[in-house]
Write a protein that holds these residues in place. Structure first.
Motif, PDB file in Angstrom:
ATOM      1  N   PHE A  62      35.719  56.624  13.438  1.00 24.17           N
ATOM      2  CA  PHE A  62      37.016  56.242  13.980  1.00 24.17           C
ATOM      3  C   PHE A  62      37.340  54.785  13.633  1.00 24.17           C
ATOM      4  CE2 PHE A  62      39.163  54.011  17.459  1.00 24.17           C
ATOM      5  CZ  PHE A  62      40.407  54.621  17.401  1.00 24.17           C
ATOM      6  N   GLU A  63      36.371  53.898  13.825  1.00 20.91           N
ATOM      7  CA  GLU A  63      36.602  52.486  13.529  1.00 20.91           C
ATOM      8  C   GLU A  63      36.950  52.287  12.057  1.00 20.91           C
ATOM      9  OE1 GLU A  63      34.252  48.242  13.592  1.00 20.91           O
ATOM     10  OE2 GLU A  63      33.732  49.730  15.125  1.00 20.91           O
ATOM     11  N   GLN A  64      36.232  52.981  11.180  1.00 21.97           N
ATOM     12  CA  GLN A  64      36.514  52.857   9.751  1.00 21.97           C
ATOM     13  C   GLN A  64      37.899  53.423   9.421  1.00 21.97           C
ATOM     14  OE1 GLN A  64      34.630  51.125   7.450  1.00 21.97           O
ATOM     15  NE2 GLN A  64      36.549  51.386   6.319  1.00 21.97           N
ATOM     16  N   ALA A  65      38.250  54.554  10.029  1.00 22.81           N
ATOM     17  CA  ALA A  65      39.563  55.155   9.782  1.00 22.81           C
ATOM     18  C   ALA A  65      40.683  54.224  10.246  1.00 22.81           C
ATOM     19  CB  ALA A  65      39.668  56.511  10.487  1.00 22.81           C
ATOM     20  N   LEU A  66      40.474  53.573  11.376  1.00 20.78           N
ATOM     21  CA  LEU A  66      41.481  52.647  11.890  1.00 20.78           C
ATOM     22  C   LEU A  66      41.603  51.437  10.975  1.00 20.78           C
ATOM     23  CD1 LEU A  66      43.411  52.436  14.266  1.00 20.78           C
ATOM     24  CD2 LEU A  66      41.667  51.159  15.499  1.00 20.78           C
ATOM     25  N   ARG A  67      40.479  50.931  10.484  1.00 21.47           N
ATOM     26  CA  ARG A  67      40.510  49.790   9.560  1.00 21.47           C
ATOM     27  C   ARG A  67      41.173  50.175   8.226  1.00 21.47           C
ATOM     28  NH1 ARG A  67      37.868  45.623  11.719  1.00 21.47           N
ATOM     29  NH2 ARG A  67      36.200  46.013  13.217  1.00 21.47           N
ATOM     30  N   ASP A  68      41.000  51.441   7.818  1.00 20.89           N
ATOM     31  CA  ASP A  68      41.627  51.917   6.580  1.00 20.89           C
ATOM     32  C   ASP A  68      43.134  52.132   6.752  1.00 20.89           C
ATOM     33  OD1 ASP A  68      39.139  51.897   5.361  1.00 20.89           O
ATOM     34  OD2 ASP A  68      38.848  54.072   5.561  1.00 20.89           O
ATOM     35  N   ALA A  69      43.572  52.461   7.956  1.00 20.24           N
ATOM     36  CA  ALA A  69      44.972  52.808   8.192  1.00 20.24           C
ATOM     37  C   ALA A  69      45.859  51.603   8.485  1.00 20.24           C
ATOM     38  CB  ALA A  69      45.078  53.796   9.360  1.00 20.24           C
ATOM     39  N   LEU A  70      45.257  50.514   8.946  1.00 17.92           N
ATOM     40  CA  LEU A  70      46.052  49.356   9.374  1.00 17.92           C
ATOM     41  C   LEU A  70      45.643  48.089   8.640  1.00 17.92           C
ATOM     42  CD1 LEU A  70      45.946  49.848  13.261  1.00 17.92           C
ATOM     43  CD2 LEU A  70      47.835  50.397  11.725  1.00 17.92           C
ATOM     44  N   PRO A  71      46.556  47.124   8.580  1.00 20.05           N
ATOM     45  CA  PRO A  71      46.166  45.804   8.076  1.00 20.05           C
ATOM     46  C   PRO A  71      45.062  45.206   8.968  1.00 20.05           C
ATOM     47  CG  PRO A  71      48.554  45.961   8.290  1.00 20.05           C
ATOM     48  CD  PRO A  71      47.974  47.190   8.924  1.00 20.05           C
ATOM     49  N   VAL A  72      44.303  44.289   8.424  1.00 19.86           N
ATOM     50  CA  VAL A  72      43.127  43.736   9.105  1.00 19.86           C
ATOM     51  C   VAL A  72      43.455  43.225  10.506  1.00 19.86           C
ATOM     52  CG1 VAL A  72      41.370  41.917   8.986  1.00 19.86           C
ATOM     53  CG2 VAL A  72      42.013  43.159   6.927  1.00 19.86           C
ATOM     54  N   ASP A  73      44.543  42.447  10.654  1.00 25.60           N
ATOM     55  CA  ASP A  73      44.863  41.863  11.955  1.00 25.60           C
ATOM     56  C   ASP A  73      45.250  42.930  12.979  1.00 25.60           C
ATOM     57  OD1 ASP A  73      47.150  42.265  10.356  1.00 25.60           O
ATOM     58  OD2 ASP A  73      48.336  40.848  11.545  1.00 25.60           O
ATOM     59  N   LEU A  74      46.041  43.912  12.557  1.00 30.76           N
ATOM     60  CA  LEU A  74      46.419  44.987  13.484  1.00 30.76           C
ATOM     61  C   LEU A  74      45.228  45.862  13.846  1.00 30.76           C
ATOM     62  CD1 LEU A  74      49.929  46.368  12.432  1.00 30.76           C
ATOM     63  CD2 LEU A  74      49.283  45.260  14.559  1.00 30.76           C
ATOM     64  N   ALA A  75      44.341  46.121  12.904  1.00 29.47           N
ATOM     65  CA  ALA A  75      43.150  46.921  13.180  1.00 29.47           C
ATOM     66  C   ALA A  75      42.271  46.220  14.205  1.00 29.47           C
ATOM     67  CB  ALA A  75      42.375  47.207  11.901  1.00 29.47           C
ATOM     68  N   ALA A  76      42.075  44.925  14.038  1.00 30.52           N
ATOM     69  CA  ALA A  76      41.258  44.154  14.983  1.00 30.52           C
ATOM     70  C   ALA A  76      41.891  44.165  16.370  1.00 30.52           C
ATOM     71  CB  ALA A  76      41.075  42.728  14.481  1.00 30.52           C
ATOM     72  N   GLN A  77      43.221  43.991  16.412  1.00 32.18           N
ATOM     73  CA  GLN A  77      43.922  44.008  17.699  1.00 32.18           C
ATOM     74  C   GLN A  77      43.800  45.383  18.354  1.00 32.18           C
ATOM     75  OE1 GLN A  77      47.717  45.242  17.803  1.00 32.18           O
ATOM     76  NE2 GLN A  77      48.483  43.935  19.476  1.00 32.18           N
ATOM     77  N   ALA A  78      43.946  46.443  17.577  1.00 32.26           N
ATOM     78  CA  ALA A  78      43.859  47.802  18.116  1.00 32.26           C
ATOM     79  C   ALA A  78      42.455  48.092  18.639  1.00 32.26           C
ATOM     80  CB  ALA A  78      44.244  48.828  17.048  1.00 32.26           C
ATOM     81  N   LEU A  79      41.435  47.684  17.900  1.00 34.73           N
ATOM     82  CA  LEU A  79      40.053  47.930  18.329  1.00 34.73           C
ATOM     83  C   LEU A  79      39.708  47.147  19.591  1.00 34.73           C
ATOM     84  CD1 LEU A  79      38.351  48.003  14.836  1.00 34.73           C
ATOM     85  CD2 LEU A  79      38.493  49.910  16.467  1.00 34.73           C
ATOM     86  N   ALA A  80      40.360  46.008  19.814  1.00 33.08           N
ATOM     87  CA  ALA A  80      40.102  45.202  21.005  1.00 33.08           C
ATOM     88  C   ALA A  80      40.868  45.712  22.229  1.00 33.08           C
ATOM     89  CB  ALA A  80      40.460  43.751  20.736  1.00 33.08           C
ATOM     90  N   ASP A  81      41.876  46.522  22.012  1.00 31.46           N
ATOM     91  CA  ASP A  81      42.710  47.035  23.103  1.00 31.46           C
ATOM     92  C   ASP A  81      41.977  48.160  23.843  1.00 31.46           C
ATOM     93  OD1 ASP A  81      44.688  48.122  24.743  1.00 31.46           O
ATOM     94  OD2 ASP A  81      46.221  48.145  23.172  1.00 31.46           O
ATOM     95  N   PRO A  82      41.873  48.085  25.169  1.00 30.48           N
ATOM     96  CA  PRO A  82      41.227  49.175  25.922  1.00 30.48           C
ATOM     97  C   PRO A  82      41.895  50.536  25.690  1.00 30.48           C
ATOM     98  CG  PRO A  82      41.553  47.264  27.337  1.00 30.48           C
ATOM     99  CD  PRO A  82      42.260  46.973  26.040  1.00 30.48           C
ATOM    100  N   ALA A  83      43.167  50.534  25.307  1.00 29.69           N
ATOM    101  CA  ALA A  83      43.873  51.788  25.035  1.00 29.69           C
ATOM    102  C   ALA A  83      43.341  52.472  23.789  1.00 29.69           C
ATOM    103  CB  ALA A  83      45.367  51.533  24.890  1.00 29.69           C
TER     104      ALA A  83
END
Length: 182
Positions: A50-71
């Motif tokens: 999941f983490e890799q898929a999210l990093r592949d789908a989003l720019p670096v800054d948005l991926a980091a923000q999304a992974l840090a979000d409890p949602a």
């Protein structure tokens, strides 16, 4: 007399060595035990995927923000729902990210979760099938081998439970049977 008194005080709750061995052997492939091991290892594999898929789908800054979000937990659960319906979670995430621009999104994980949920309206989970058909890629040959062996043991236990149930036909398997009211 004291030895005899000690023997008579025993309530018989201790098992013999043979009974203990039989109990432990019967518990060795208990689906509750095997399932807990499976869940833990599969969850680790899913989290990495999941983490890799999210990093592949989003720019670096948005991926980091999304992974840090409890949602992000909810997004991961929604993607597991997609996978239960037979869809590829990584592809669904890519489609959700590409659907519209993510510019200005304050909560990328929440935006993606809403998009994926919208994509899943009306999608139904598929029958899961045997464990051996659900072995995730663990990223390690040793873990892959272990998960395949674990899946085979779980399939074997399920088969034996089914055979036992067919042979003994417990009351709960019989049509129209209801537990007696207390």
């Amino acid at each position: 007399m004291s030895v005899l008194a000690t023997v008579l005080k025993r309530d018989g709750s201790e098992l013999s060595a043979t009974e203990t061995l039989q109990r432990e052997l019967s518990r060795a492939d208990h689906l509750g035990v095997l399932g807990a091991i499976w869940d833990d290892l599969a969850h680790q594999a899913q989290a990495a995927k999941f983490e890799q898929a999210l990093r592949d789908a989003l720019p670096v800054d948005l991926a980091a923000q999304a992974l840090a979000d409890p949602a992000c937990t909810w997004l991961r659960r929604t993607l597991r729902e997609a996978e239960a319906a037979g869809l590829d979670g990584s592809e669904v995430l890519q489609q959700a990210a590409a659907e519209r621009s993510m510019d200005g999104a304050r909560h990328a994980a929440r935006v993606l979760d809403a998009r994926v949920r919208h994509m899943l309206v009306g999608v139904q989970p598929q029958p899961s099938g045997p464990w051996t058909e659900r072995v995730p890629d663990m990223g390690s040959p040793e873990l892959d081998r272990y998960m395949n062996e674990l899946a085979a043991a779980m399939d074997d236990r399920s088969r034996r439970l089914g055979e036992h149930t067919a042979e003994t036909q417990p009351l709960w398997t019989q049509a129209g049977s209801r537990p007696s009211p207390r």
